[in-house]
Design a protein around this motif. Structure first.
Motif, short mmCIF file in Angstrom:
data_model
loop_
_atom_site.label_atom_id
_atom_site.label_comp_id
_atom_site.label_asym_id
_atom_site.label_seq_id
_atom_site.Cartn_x
_atom_site.Cartn_y
_atom_site.Cartn_z
N GLU A 1 27.29 55.93 11.87
CA GLU A 1 27.43 57.23 11.21
C GLU A 1 26.49 57.32 10.02
O GLU A 1 26.28 56.35 9.29
N SER A 2 25.90 58.48 9.82
CA SER A 2 24.98 58.68 8.71
C SER A 2 25.74 58.71 7.40
O SER A 2 26.66 59.50 7.22
N VAL A 3 25.37 57.84 6.48
CA VAL A 3 26.01 57.76 5.17
C VAL A 3 24.92 57.65 4.11
O VAL A 3 23.78 57.32 4.41
N PRO A 4 25.24 57.93 2.85
CA PRO A 4 24.24 57.79 1.79
C PRO A 4 23.73 56.36 1.72
O PRO A 4 24.45 55.40 1.96
N SER A 5 22.45 56.22 1.40
CA SER A 5 21.84 54.89 1.32
C SER A 5 22.23 54.15 0.05
O SER A 5 21.93 52.98 -0.10
N ALA A 6 22.88 54.84 -0.89
CA ALA A 6 23.29 54.23 -2.15
C ALA A 6 24.56 54.91 -2.63
O ALA A 6 24.89 56.02 -2.19
N PRO A 7 25.29 54.27 -3.52
CA PRO A 7 26.49 54.91 -4.07
C PRO A 7 26.12 56.20 -4.80
O PRO A 7 25.00 56.35 -5.28
N PRO A 8 27.06 57.14 -4.90
CA PRO A 8 26.78 58.37 -5.64
C PRO A 8 26.40 58.07 -7.08
O PRO A 8 27.04 57.26 -7.75
N LEU A 9 25.34 58.71 -7.55
CA LEU A 9 24.83 58.42 -8.89
C LEU A 9 25.86 58.79 -9.96
O LEU A 9 25.90 58.15 -11.02
N GLU A 10 26.70 59.79 -9.69
CA GLU A 10 27.66 60.20 -10.71
C GLU A 10 28.76 59.16 -10.95
O GLU A 10 29.47 59.21 -11.94
N LEU A 11 28.88 58.19 -10.02
CA LEU A 11 29.87 57.14 -10.21
C LEU A 11 29.34 55.98 -11.05
O LEU A 11 30.09 55.09 -11.43
N MET A 12 28.03 55.96 -11.32
CA MET A 12 27.46 54.88 -12.11
C MET A 12 27.81 55.05 -13.59
O MET A 12 27.99 56.17 -14.08
N ASP A 13 27.93 53.94 -14.28
CA ASP A 13 28.28 53.96 -15.70
C ASP A 13 27.15 54.59 -16.51
O ASP A 13 25.97 54.50 -16.16
N ASN A 14 27.53 55.24 -17.60
CA ASN A 14 26.56 55.81 -18.51
C ASN A 14 26.13 54.73 -19.49
O ASN A 14 26.87 54.35 -20.39
N VAL A 15 24.93 54.21 -19.32
CA VAL A 15 24.42 53.11 -20.13
C VAL A 15 23.45 53.67 -21.16
O VAL A 15 22.47 54.35 -20.80
N ILE A 16 23.70 53.39 -22.42
CA ILE A 16 22.85 53.90 -23.49
C ILE A 16 21.43 53.35 -23.35
O ILE A 16 21.23 52.14 -23.20
#
Length: 411
Positions: free
Chosen positions: A52-67
């Motif tokens: 099944e076609s899925v994103p090649s990477a996790p959703p960017l909005e789930l990544m931590d906000n790193v200063i």
């Protein structure tokens, strides 16, 4: 007749109905290759087929906000180096007007070089090289200028690896250093090299985006059933013997799913395969990755006044007339050939503007002198020339008068 086995498969619901469970605590995690499919709150199966076609990477909005890394994505982004004080060019201009003497080719050496060229070509006759009368020899020199700029480029991007437990260096351990604050050095100067460095204090654990945390995927071969239709008996479970009587199908009689069905070899009859993204763990560790690239950027200019092709000039050895290395070199201005001075000025200035997103580590410029000899000869009332060049005394005779392709075979 026995009751027909129900092969109806459960209805798959939209993945949006799935709510992942709480993250697993740090430590050794079990693999989930044999775990049952995940279900939502309605009891319906929520799963992903391996094709099944899925994103090649996790959703960017789930990544931590790193200063300091707010604009980082899963695609590498170049980070320009900070402004820094450039060292004053420390090029040494001494002895630039002194050129070494190149050896001069004798008539016998020129003929020997030509005979070596003839020996490399099956279609060239030796008589012309032996019998030609050499009428004139012109000595010259070709100049080969090179500038090498050794630069460093830094790029950042999100990356992830399977997470099977262990320490996670997250933002709770301190503020992450900025890309150009991380100390990374090349193994050698003037050699292309790439190093991948995880940025400290940027790691976190996320549910796998491929399998939605399940650790395994529905087998694409059997679609989760664990079996495939037997190709020998076409799913009937019986086959005809040589005597004409029906007998149990030899290929599927030992199947764990009943006659007419063969165990799926791809998933070992389990209906599920390990998720390759999370290595069957169900979780991934995400972190910011620093890519450091060192590259040798080269430019060159050749001065040759006897019609010898430039590729031949570059292919032979010569005498180094000038060489210098510094953090940033000055253009050559005192070389006896003004063309080299002009080429050096143009190339050095071009390199100073060409690498705005990279840091200049070191520069090196070299001028080589390649001896070139033009030999005029006469053979069978025809005049022509050939060349002998380089310290190897290689010959170049584009108009060699004794060529014959008769009897040649291209293998």
């Amino acid at each position: 007749m026995g009751k027909k086995q129900d092969t109806t498969e459960p209805t798959l619901e939209c993945a949006e109905d799935f709510k992942p469970s709480a993250p697993i605590a740090t430590g050794t995690l079990p693999r989930h290759g044999n775990r049952p499919p995940k279900t939502n709150f309605h009891g319906h199966i929520v799963d992903v087929d391996e094709n099944e076609s899925v994103p090649s990477a996790p959703p960017l909005e789930l990544m931590d906000n790193v200063i300091g890394y707010e604009t980082v994505s899963f695609e590498a982004i170049s980070v320009p180096p900070p402004l820094y004080d450039m060292e004053s060019p420390d090029a040494d201009v001494s002895n630039r007007d002194i050129l070494p003497n190149c050896p001069q080719v004798t008539e016998q050496e020129a003929r020997t070089a030509l005979l070596s060229l003839v020996a490399e070509h099956c279609c060239y006759g030796r008589d012309a090289a032996k019998e030609m009368a050499i009428t004139k020899i012109n000595y010259s020199s070709a100049f080969h200028y090179q500038l090498h700029s050794f630069t460093e480029k830094r790029e950042t991007s999100w990356a992830y690896i399977p997470y099977g437990g262990g320490e996670v260096d997250g933002i709770e351990n301190g503020a992450p250093p900025l890309p150009w604050e991380i100390e990374v050095y090349p193994d050698a100067l003037f050699e292309d090299e790439v190093k991948l460095i995880p940025v400290p204090h940027t790691a976190s654990v996320k549910s796998c985006h491929r399998c939605k945390g399940g650790g395994s995927l529905l087998c694409a071969e059997c679609h989760g059933k664990g079996w495939v239709r037997c190709l020998s008996c076409h799913g009937d479970g019986w086959s005809k013997s040589t005597s004409g009587y029906k007998e149990r199908c030899f290929y599927c009689h030992s199947s764990t799913h009943g006659h007419g069905r063969q165990d799926c070899l791809k998933c070992n009859a389990k209906g599920r395969v390990p998720c390759p993204t999370c290595d069957n763990y169900g979780q991934i560790q995400c972190f910011i990755q620093l890519t450091v690239s060192w590259k040798v950027n080269s430019a060159e200019h050749i001065v040759e006044r006897l019609s010898l092709p430039e590729d031949l000039v570059k292919s032979v050895s010569g005498q180094v007339a000038f060489e210098e290395e510094a953090h940033q070199v000055l253009p050559i201005g005192h070389f006896p050939d003004e063309t080299i001075n002009m080429a050096s000025t143009q190339i050095v200035h071009a390199h100073a503007q060409a690498f705005a997103d990279q840091k200049l580590i070191r520069q090196k410029q070299v001028v080589r002198i390649i001896p070139v000899t033009e030999i005029h000869y006469r053979w069978k009332n025809k005049n022509s020339t050939f060349f002998v060049f380089g310290f190897e005394n290689r010959a170049y005779a584009p108009d060699y008068p004794q060529k014959c392709c008769c009897g040649c075979t291209i293998l």
